[in-house]
Design a protein around this motif. Sequence first.
Motif, PDB file in Angstrom:
ATOM      1  N   GLY A  56       2.291   3.878  -8.175  1.00 27.17           N
ATOM      2  CA  GLY A  56       1.948   2.662  -7.454  1.00 27.17           C
ATOM      3  C   GLY A  56       0.475   2.334  -7.445  1.00 27.17           C
ATOM      4  O   GLY A  56       0.088   1.277  -6.932  1.00 27.17           O
ATOM      5  N   VAL A  57      -0.352   3.224  -7.991  1.00 24.35           N
ATOM      6  CA  VAL A  57      -1.795   2.951  -8.032  1.00 24.35           C
ATOM      7  C   VAL A  57      -2.049   1.772  -8.960  1.00 24.35           C
ATOM      8  O   VAL A  57      -1.566   1.741 -10.095  1.00 24.35           O
ATOM      9  N   ARG A  58      -2.822   0.801  -8.501  1.00 21.72           N
ATOM     10  CA  ARG A  58      -3.122  -0.376  -9.311  1.00 21.72           C
ATOM     11  C   ARG A  58      -4.401  -0.140 -10.098  1.00 21.72           C
ATOM     12  O   ARG A  58      -5.389   0.334  -9.559  1.00 21.72           O
ATOM     13  N   GLY A 111      -8.098   6.059  -8.842  1.00 23.61           N
ATOM     14  CA  GLY A 111      -7.767   4.644  -8.785  1.00 23.61           C
ATOM     15  C   GLY A 111      -8.571   3.916  -7.734  1.00 23.61           C
ATOM     16  O   GLY A 111      -9.490   4.469  -7.115  1.00 23.61           O
ATOM     17  N   VAL A 112      -8.219   2.655  -7.510  1.00 20.05           N
ATOM     18  CA  VAL A 112      -8.892   1.838  -6.507  1.00 20.05           C
ATOM     19  C   VAL A 112      -7.887   1.426  -5.450  1.00 20.05           C
ATOM     20  O   VAL A 112      -6.682   1.555  -5.628  1.00 20.05           O
ATOM     21  N   PHE A 113      -8.403   0.937  -4.327  1.00 13.08           N
ATOM     22  CA  PHE A 113      -7.519   0.475  -3.260  1.00 13.08           C
ATOM     23  C   PHE A 113      -6.885  -0.837  -3.683  1.00 13.08           C
ATOM     24  O   PHE A 113      -7.539  -1.702  -4.253  1.00 13.08           O
ATOM     25  N   SER A 114      -5.606  -1.021  -3.392  1.00 14.00           N
ATOM     26  CA  SER A 114      -4.861  -2.167  -3.911  1.00 14.00           C
ATOM     27  C   SER A 114      -5.408  -3.500  -3.420  1.00 14.00           C
ATOM     28  O   SER A 114      -5.321  -4.503  -4.113  1.00 14.00           O
ATOM     29  N   ALA A 115      -5.997  -3.530  -2.211  1.00 17.23           N
ATOM     30  CA  ALA A 115      -6.509  -4.792  -1.682  1.00 17.23           C
ATOM     31  C   ALA A 115      -7.720  -5.282  -2.452  1.00 17.23           C
ATOM     32  O   ALA A 115      -8.037  -6.458  -2.454  1.00 17.23           O
ATOM     33  N   THR A 116      -8.403  -4.355  -3.156  1.00 18.90           N
ATOM     34  CA  THR A 116      -9.586  -4.726  -3.928  1.00 18.90           C
ATOM     35  C   THR A 116      -9.421  -4.419  -5.394  1.00 18.90           C
ATOM     36  O   THR A 116     -10.354  -4.524  -6.166  1.00 18.90           O
ATOM     37  N   GLY A 117      -8.179  -4.034  -5.791  1.00 15.96           N
ATOM     38  CA  GLY A 117      -7.953  -3.617  -7.167  1.00 15.96           C
ATOM     39  C   GLY A 117      -7.716  -4.779  -8.084  1.00 15.96           C
ATOM     40  O   GLY A 117      -7.828  -5.946  -7.729  1.00 15.96           O
ATOM     41  N   ASP A 144       0.802  -1.223   0.000  1.00 12.84           N
ATOM     42  CA  ASP A 144       0.000   0.000   0.000  1.00 12.84           C
ATOM     43  C   ASP A 144       0.835   1.274   0.000  1.00 12.84           C
ATOM     44  O   ASP A 144       0.312   2.358   0.244  1.00 12.84           O
ATOM     45  N   ASN A 145       2.144   1.152  -0.250  1.00 12.35           N
ATOM     46  CA  ASN A 145       3.040   2.320  -0.344  1.00 12.35           C
ATOM     47  C   ASN A 145       3.057   3.167   0.931  1.00 12.35           C
ATOM     48  O   ASN A 145       3.225   4.392   0.868  1.00 12.35           O
ATOM     49  N   LEU A 146       2.894   2.524   2.068  1.00  8.08           N
ATOM     50  CA  LEU A 146       2.875   3.277   3.324  1.00  8.08           C
ATOM     51  C   LEU A 146       4.228   3.919   3.614  1.00  8.08           C
ATOM     52  O   LEU A 146       4.293   4.962   4.273  1.00  8.08           O
ATOM     53  N   ASN A 147       5.296   3.318   3.113  1.00  6.07           N
ATOM     54  CA  ASN A 147       6.623   3.910   3.305  1.00  6.07           C
ATOM     55  C   ASN A 147       6.741   5.258   2.606  1.00  6.07           C
ATOM     56  O   ASN A 147       7.419   6.176   3.094  1.00  6.07           O
ATOM     57  N   LEU A 148       6.056   5.412   1.480  1.00  6.03           N
ATOM     58  CA  LEU A 148       6.099   6.686   0.753  1.00  6.03           C
ATOM     59  C   LEU A 148       5.337   7.772   1.504  1.00  6.03           C
ATOM     60  O   LEU A 148       5.813   8.908   1.638  1.00  6.03           O
ATOM     61  N   TYR A 149       4.139   7.427   1.990  1.00  2.00           N
ATOM     62  CA  TYR A 149       3.377   8.389   2.786  1.00  2.00           C
ATOM     63  C   TYR A 149       4.153   8.793   4.034  1.00  2.00           C
ATOM     64  O   TYR A 149       4.179   9.979   4.413  1.00  2.00           O
ATOM     65  N   GLY A 150       4.787   7.809   4.690  1.00  2.00           N
ATOM     66  CA  GLY A 150       5.544   8.106   5.895  1.00  2.00           C
ATOM     67  C   GLY A 150       6.755   8.980   5.632  1.00  2.00           C
ATOM     68  O   GLY A 150       7.054   9.893   6.412  1.00  2.00           O
ATOM     69  N   THR A 151       7.459   8.731   4.529  1.00  6.55           N
ATOM     70  CA  THR A 151       8.628   9.544   4.186  1.00  6.55           C
ATOM     71  C   THR A 151       8.236  11.004   3.987  1.00  6.55           C
ATOM     72  O   THR A 151       8.909  11.919   4.483  1.00  6.55           O
ATOM     73  N   ILE A 152       7.154  11.229   3.264  1.00  6.79           N
ATOM     74  CA  ILE A 152       6.695  12.597   3.015  1.00  6.79           C
ATOM     75  C   ILE A 152       6.359  13.304   4.324  1.00  6.79           C
ATOM     76  O   ILE A 152       6.753  14.455   4.554  1.00  6.79           O
TER      77      ILE A 152
END
Length: 363
Positions: free
Chosen positions: A260-262, A269-275, A207-215
């Motif tokens: 990273g959007v699927r 886009g949609v959420f990756s868990a349901t994409g 879910d690219n949480l590392n990118l959100y956290g870095t920002i």
Amino acid sequence: MSNSTGLPASLDLPAHLSAQKYFFVCTLTVLSWDTLVLSPRSYKLSRTKAWPALKALYYFLQVWVVSDFVVTGVMFFSTSVTQDPDCRRFWPYEPICTAILLFAASTAHVIRISAIYSHANRVRSIMLGLLFAQAVVTAVCCGFYRSVQLLDGQGCIAGPLNNQSWVGVYWLIPTVLYGASFTLAVSRSLQTLEARPLTPWRLMLRDNLNLYGTIFFVNLINVLFYFIMKPTGYDDPVKTIVTSMAGVLTATMTMRIILGVRGSLENGGVFSATGSGQVSGLSGSMTASAVGVARGRSAPTYTLGDIHTHSKTGADPRTWDGDKSSVDAPADAKVVLPIVGENDSVGEESGRIPPKVNVQVTC
């Protein structure tokens, strides 16, 4: 700021100014590397026909971050510029361009976070409210920046008027927005663990949480420099040391979030868990949700599992033998080949049946 060593002004740098120049070199290195690394994916994204908002924001950020910090870097490292009139005329460029850059990045966050929550009114209202506050605050604060009074030959850099700490709200409001974005993204990811257990590492990467956290954290550090660091004088640029890195990382990490959007970038886009399992910008690949297979009414259909099982048991005299090159089947028979999706390794570890794509081959 006086020159007491006899060295040229471009070499006689105070400690904080020297640190800022070194840090700016690191910023330009990161910018150059990310521009190079993301070029192939940028090209693939450009080949998609539609132009949703996230795609437009991606290319805007790619161009704007270079025009912002490369030009600023040239003026900062130039040894021929003078404080009056060069720096006095140039100083508005940096805060205004950075404010536009932050607004574009924040807009991408608003669109994406709203999308992963299925455009829920509450989430969208919170994010839009923060975006509006950011636009107003950064626009007002641009008027309270000035050129830091360096010696001629030491370059041009913008800083808060008289090193006033309150001007740091220019960065505080975007940091609050990125903090909300990070928190909401983590919360949404945790909600999927009941349906599909994952390790924290895999969840972060999916879910690219590392990118959100870095920002969020790089902007938080920048804000702390504005409100905590004590300058030695009105001409000390210590408060803006992290500013360049915060701006570049905010832009480049946001671009990676978009890539990273699927699935499609339409409506965020949609959420990756349901994409669908298709990464944006990679056209022509199959998606994990495309399961439907048309089957004829009269011709029998076989799967590889049927072939393997029946070849051992001999239950059907017309079965395919997986160990032989010959095929003993009707001329109009069909076989369905399951293709494992890209996340099947995760499914195997969690004990769940991974999604498959069925491809029909007609003999």
